[in-house]
Design an enzyme around this catalytic site. Structure first.
Site, PDB file in Angstrom:
ATOM      1  N   ARG A  66     -89.375 -36.033 -33.770  1.00 43.84           N
ATOM      2  CA  ARG A  66     -88.106 -36.743 -33.813  1.00 43.84           C
ATOM      3  C   ARG A  66     -87.160 -36.071 -34.805  1.00 43.84           C
ATOM      4  NH1 ARG A  66     -88.672 -41.784 -31.698  1.00 43.84           N
ATOM      5  NH2 ARG A  66     -86.455 -41.507 -31.297  1.00 43.84           N
TER       6      ARG A  66
ATOM      7  N   PRO B 198     -81.823 -47.271 -26.636  1.00 39.80           N
ATOM      8  CA  PRO B 198     -81.260 -48.440 -27.312  1.00 39.80           C
ATOM      9  C   PRO B 198     -82.242 -48.999 -28.339  1.00 39.80           C
ATOM     10  CG  PRO B 198     -80.938 -48.580 -24.941  1.00 39.80           C
ATOM     11  CD  PRO B 198     -81.859 -47.431 -25.174  1.00 39.80           C
ATOM     12  N   GLU B 199     -81.742 -49.299 -29.533  1.00 38.52           N
ATOM     13  CA  GLU B 199     -82.556 -49.876 -30.588  1.00 38.52           C
ATOM     14  C   GLU B 199     -82.167 -51.333 -30.759  1.00 38.52           C
ATOM     15  OE1 GLU B 199     -82.650 -47.267 -34.027  1.00 38.52           O
ATOM     16  OE2 GLU B 199     -82.420 -45.501 -32.744  1.00 38.52           O
TER      17      GLU B 199
ATOM     18  N   LYS C  53     -86.913 -54.713 -29.059  1.00 34.57           N
ATOM     19  CA  LYS C  53     -86.080 -53.998 -28.101  1.00 34.57           C
ATOM     20  C   LYS C  53     -86.211 -54.559 -26.677  1.00 34.57           C
ATOM     21  CE  LYS C  53     -86.784 -49.721 -30.738  1.00 34.57           C
ATOM     22  NZ  LYS C  53     -87.192 -48.301 -30.670  1.00 34.57           N
TER      23      LYS C  53
END
Length: 274
Positions: free
Chosen positions: A264, A2-3, A59
């Site tokens: 990434r 989750p960002e 976050k």
């Protein structure tokens, strides 16, 4: 993971569900979730205390009490679900439970067990770990532009790595950095020192617009994110490059490329981004 938009969506849901509810008791199922506290301490200090607000920094979710805060980092798979029925069967991934005095409960689940809970006194908690090392929120950075850009202009790291560094700018994760750099027309592997002041302002402006739109649509659900049980985000319908490898760019038709930047998955258009 989750960002910022996903965590903000969770915060808004939790605020509606548990603000002003009073703690009856706390049950800790997975002790490694807790940092520098225990189930006994939490019950001693929070029993009969009211959740007066649900806040957020980057976050991190923050449950605010009169004298204390409980800071939740969801990491990869953390989820908070609210239940009106205390007799509901809780699955094996439950790690923590707030039982409220109105016979409702809030349960934290984490299939990967990477999440954390920090318990702090409320006074100046933003100046203490884990929040004190965070940079300004990516969608609220206007007043911090000069010191922020000064760091960027001296860095030989690529701009994607810089934007993912939560100590420099907080809240951006892999999905939104890919989207922001596409919107700003900046290649992800350019060095920070090659980014002009005007380009950096464009990056921040696009960050703000994209993050705020993602918040409006409840975040992005690609795999397992839910802001509440049986509720998914909707921003994935607006993604321009993320996960679109070998598909035509919406702007120019060039096939989207994918590379790894510091491990990434990084998606970009080699024609639109410079």
């Amino acid at each position: 993971m989750p960002e910022l938009p996903e965590v903000e969506s969770v915060r808004a849901v939790l605020e509606n569900q548990v603000k002003n509810k009073t703690i009856d008791r706390i049950k800790v199922i997975y002790n490694k979730l807790l940092k520098d506290t225990t189930e006994i301490e939490l019950n001693n200090k929070l029993k009969d205390k009211k959740i007066i607000n649900v806040n957020r920094k980057a976050k991190y979710l923050i449950f605010e009490f009169e004298k204390y805060v409980l800071i939740s980092h969801l990491r990869m798979e953390g989820k908070w679900y609210f239940y009106n029925d205390l007799n509901i069967n809780i699955n094996k991934h439950a790690e923590f439970i707030f039982y409220f005095n109105d016979k409702t409960m809030l349960v934290y689940f984490d299939t990967r067990k990477f999440g954390t809970l920090n318990f702090l006194e409320k006074d100046n908690y933003f100046q203490k770990l884990p929040l004190n090392k965070l940079g300004p929120d990516a969608n609220k950075i206007e007043n911090n532009f000069t010191p922020f850009y000064k760091k960027i202009s001296k860095s030989s790291k690529n701009i994607k790595t810089i934007l993912l560094d939560q100590t420099i700018i907080a809240g951006l994760g892999n999905i939104y950095v890919n989207e922001v750099l596409f919107a700003a027309k900046i290649l992800p592997f350019r060095e920070g020192k090659s980014i002009s002041e005007e380009e950096m302002k464009t990056i921040l402006n696009e960050s703000q617009m994209i993050l705020n739109k993602a918040i409006k649509y409840g975040g992005t659900t690609i795999s397992t994110f839910h802001s509440q049980e049986n509720s998914k985000g909707g921003y994935q319908q607006f993604l321009k490059v993320h996960l679109r490898v070998n598909k035509p760019c919406f702007t120019c038709g060039t096939l989207i490329k994918k590379i790894a930047v510091n491990g990434r998955g990084t998606y970009y258009c080699e024609l639109c981004q410079k």
